[in-house]
Design a protein around this motif. Structure first.
Motif, PDB file in Angstrom:
ATOM      1  N   SER A   9      25.233  37.902  36.423  1.00 61.44           N
ATOM      2  CA  SER A   9      26.626  37.918  36.900  1.00 61.44           C
ATOM      3  C   SER A   9      26.710  38.577  38.270  1.00 61.44           C
ATOM      4  O   SER A   9      26.319  39.739  38.443  1.00 61.44           O
ATOM      5  CB  SER A   9      27.494  38.699  35.902  1.00 61.44           C
ATOM      6  N   SER A  10      27.248  37.838  39.252  1.00 58.94           N
ATOM      7  CA  SER A  10      27.283  38.425  40.594  1.00 58.94           C
ATOM      8  C   SER A  10      28.339  39.522  40.691  1.00 58.94           C
ATOM      9  O   SER A  10      28.178  40.471  41.462  1.00 58.94           O
ATOM     10  CB  SER A  10      27.449  37.367  41.675  1.00 58.94           C
ATOM     11  N   ARG A  14      27.454  43.372  41.886  1.00 57.70           N
ATOM     12  CA  ARG A  14      28.160  44.186  42.900  1.00 57.70           C
ATOM     13  C   ARG A  14      28.325  45.626  42.420  1.00 57.70           C
ATOM     14  O   ARG A  14      28.050  46.571  43.151  1.00 57.70           O
ATOM     15  CB  ARG A  14      29.583  43.628  43.129  1.00 57.70           C
ATOM     16  N   PHE A  41      33.502  36.207  24.802  1.00 53.49           N
ATOM     17  CA  PHE A  41      34.657  35.724  24.033  1.00 53.49           C
ATOM     18  C   PHE A  41      34.762  36.396  22.662  1.00 53.49           C
ATOM     19  O   PHE A  41      35.670  36.074  21.885  1.00 53.49           O
ATOM     20  CB  PHE A  41      34.578  34.202  23.862  1.00 53.49           C
ATOM     21  N   VAL A  54      32.864  39.783  32.748  1.00 54.08           N
ATOM     22  CA  VAL A  54      32.157  41.004  33.123  1.00 54.08           C
ATOM     23  C   VAL A  54      32.251  41.127  34.643  1.00 54.08           C
ATOM     24  O   VAL A  54      32.385  40.113  35.328  1.00 54.08           O
ATOM     25  CB  VAL A  54      30.666  40.976  32.671  1.00 54.08           C
ATOM     26  N   GLN A  66      37.548  44.233  36.883  1.00 51.18           N
ATOM     27  CA  GLN A  66      37.599  43.682  38.245  1.00 51.18           C
ATOM     28  C   GLN A  66      36.680  44.495  39.163  1.00 51.18           C
ATOM     29  O   GLN A  66      36.954  45.652  39.488  1.00 51.18           O
ATOM     30  CB  GLN A  66      39.026  43.623  38.809  1.00 51.18           C
ATOM     31  N   HIS A 106      33.690  33.040  45.085  1.00 49.84           N
ATOM     32  CA  HIS A 106      33.171  33.263  43.736  1.00 49.84           C
ATOM     33  C   HIS A 106      34.032  32.657  42.620  1.00 49.84           C
ATOM     34  O   HIS A 106      33.505  31.992  41.721  1.00 49.84           O
ATOM     35  CB  HIS A 106      32.937  34.772  43.518  1.00 49.84           C
ATOM     36  N   LEU A 111      31.407  30.595  36.032  1.00 46.79           N
ATOM     37  CA  LEU A 111      30.955  29.846  34.855  1.00 46.79           C
ATOM     38  C   LEU A 111      32.095  29.087  34.170  1.00 46.79           C
ATOM     39  O   LEU A 111      31.984  27.899  33.873  1.00 46.79           O
ATOM     40  CB  LEU A 111      30.289  30.823  33.872  1.00 46.79           C
ATOM     41  N   ARG A 112      33.231  29.758  33.938  1.00 50.65           N
ATOM     42  CA  ARG A 112      34.289  29.088  33.167  1.00 50.65           C
ATOM     43  C   ARG A 112      34.895  27.909  33.929  1.00 50.65           C
ATOM     44  O   ARG A 112      35.351  26.940  33.329  1.00 50.65           O
ATOM     45  CB  ARG A 112      35.369  30.090  32.749  1.00 50.65           C
TER      46      ARG A 112
HETATM   47  N1  LIG Z   1      37.179  38.824  39.845  1.00 52.17           N
HETATM   48  C1  LIG Z   1      36.311  39.286  38.799  1.00 52.17           C
HETATM   49  C2  LIG Z   1      35.384  38.176  38.411  1.00 52.17           C
HETATM   50  C3  LIG Z   1      34.602  38.493  37.161  1.00 52.17           C
HETATM   51  C4  LIG Z   1      33.829  37.275  36.741  1.00 52.17           C
HETATM   52  O1  LIG Z   1      34.218  36.143  37.036  1.00 52.17           O
HETATM   53  N2  LIG Z   1      32.731  37.479  36.029  1.00 52.17           N
HETATM   54  C5  LIG Z   1      31.945  36.358  35.577  1.00 52.17           C
HETATM   55  C6  LIG Z   1      30.472  36.622  35.816  1.00 52.17           C
HETATM   56  S1  LIG Z   1      30.119  36.821  37.541  1.00 52.17           S
HETATM   57  C7  LIG Z   1      32.159  36.115  34.099  1.00 52.17           C
HETATM   58  O2  LIG Z   1      32.274  37.065  33.338  1.00 52.17           O
HETATM   59  N3  LIG Z   1      32.222  34.847  33.700  1.00 52.17           N
HETATM   60  C8  LIG Z   1      32.386  34.501  32.325  1.00 52.17           C
HETATM   61  C9  LIG Z   1      32.983  33.135  32.172  1.00 52.17           C
HETATM   62  O3  LIG Z   1      33.202  32.460  33.179  1.00 52.17           O
HETATM   63  O4  LIG Z   1      33.208  32.759  31.021  1.00 52.17           O
HETATM   64  C10 LIG Z   1      35.527  40.516  39.272  1.00 52.17           C
HETATM   65  O5  LIG Z   1      35.325  40.645  40.470  1.00 52.17           O
HETATM   66  O6  LIG Z   1      35.144  41.346  38.430  1.00 52.17           O
END
Ligand SMILES: N[C@@H](CCC(=O)N[C@@H](CS)C(=O)NCC(=O)O)C(=O)O
Length: 214
Positions: A9-10, A14, A41, A54, A66, A106, A111-112
């Motif tokens: 997870s990018s 960070r 989930f 995450v 966030q 991003h 992923l979703r």
């Molecule tokens: N804006 C959020 C984005 C968080 C985010 O999109 N995390 C992704 C991984 S990089 C995630 O958990 N994706 C799960 C999904 O898409 O189901 C942040 O900066 O924390």
């Protein structure tokens, strides 16, 4: 501190970099975004972060979500070393560089979003890559220009110390490679990435170094 994270997870990457730069110890709780349809989930994790994303950071009895909000929290509590310059206009510039990545690039190849494009809208894997390459390319081109024309040229995106901009950049470049983007057109960003990865705080936050790496 407890960080809910996924190695690839990018956004988690960070926060790992920021925690390392600040020299803070933290426990990692891996949340696998693919296994069993996605552990994000599960009811247990949604009680931690109802957004089912995450990272999430637990500290002092509170749960923060966030990545940018988490990093600003760390900056306020642990100002040294700073992740933002002192001048308000410089701070705004560094934040704008970080936000180009975190808000404009991003989220639309997360992923979703890709799962929705593929499963619900019947797009092919090739279409997904083209989609990601398009949005990543638009954002990184602007970022390259912004860095090159910035008021404080240096080793990093802004001057000679790593900032929120670099913290967002390095994971985004890793992500861009996964989608097969041609990064040779961003020589300045690549030079900055090399400088960042020369620092243990960045190197130790890399996906392949994490306990949950596959
Ligand atoms: N804006 C959020 C984005 C968080 C985010 O999109 N995390 C992704 C991984 S990089 C995630 O958990 N994706 C799960 C999904 O898409 O189901 C942040 O900066 O924390």
């Amino acid at each position: 501190m407890k960080l809910y994270t996924f190695f690839r997870s990018s956004a988690s990457y960070r926060v790992r970099i920021a925690l390392n730069l600040k020299g803070l110890n933290y426990e990692q709780v891996p949340i696998h975004l693919r296994r069993g349809g996605g552990e994000q989930f599960s009811a247990t994790y949604k009680a931690i972060n109802p957004q089912a994303l995450v990272p999430a950071l637990e500290d002092r009895g509170r749960t923060l979500t966030q990545s940018l909000a988490i990093m600003e929290y760390l900056e306020e509590l642990y100002p040294k070393p700073p992740l933002l310059p002192t001048d308000p206009a410089d701070r705004a510039l560094v934040r704008s560089m970080a936000l180009i990545i975190a808000c404009e690039i991003h989220p639309i190849q997360n992923l979703r979003v890709l799962v929705h494009l593929k499963k619900d809208l019947q797009q092919s894997d090739n279409d997904l890559n083209l989609w990601a390459q398009h949005w990543i390319g638009l954002g990184l081109s602007v970022l390259e220009q912004l860095v090159v024309s910035g008021p404080k040229q240096g080793i990093f995106c802004f001057g000679d110390t790593p900032s929120l901009a670099d913290i967002c950049l390095v994971p985004q470049l890793a992500n861009a490679r996964r989608f097969g983007c041609d990064l040779s057109v961003y020589p300045t960003l690549l030079r900055i990435e090399t400088a960042c990865n020369g620092l243990p705080a960045f190197a130790n936050a890399a996906p392949e170094k994490q306990p949950d790496a596959e």
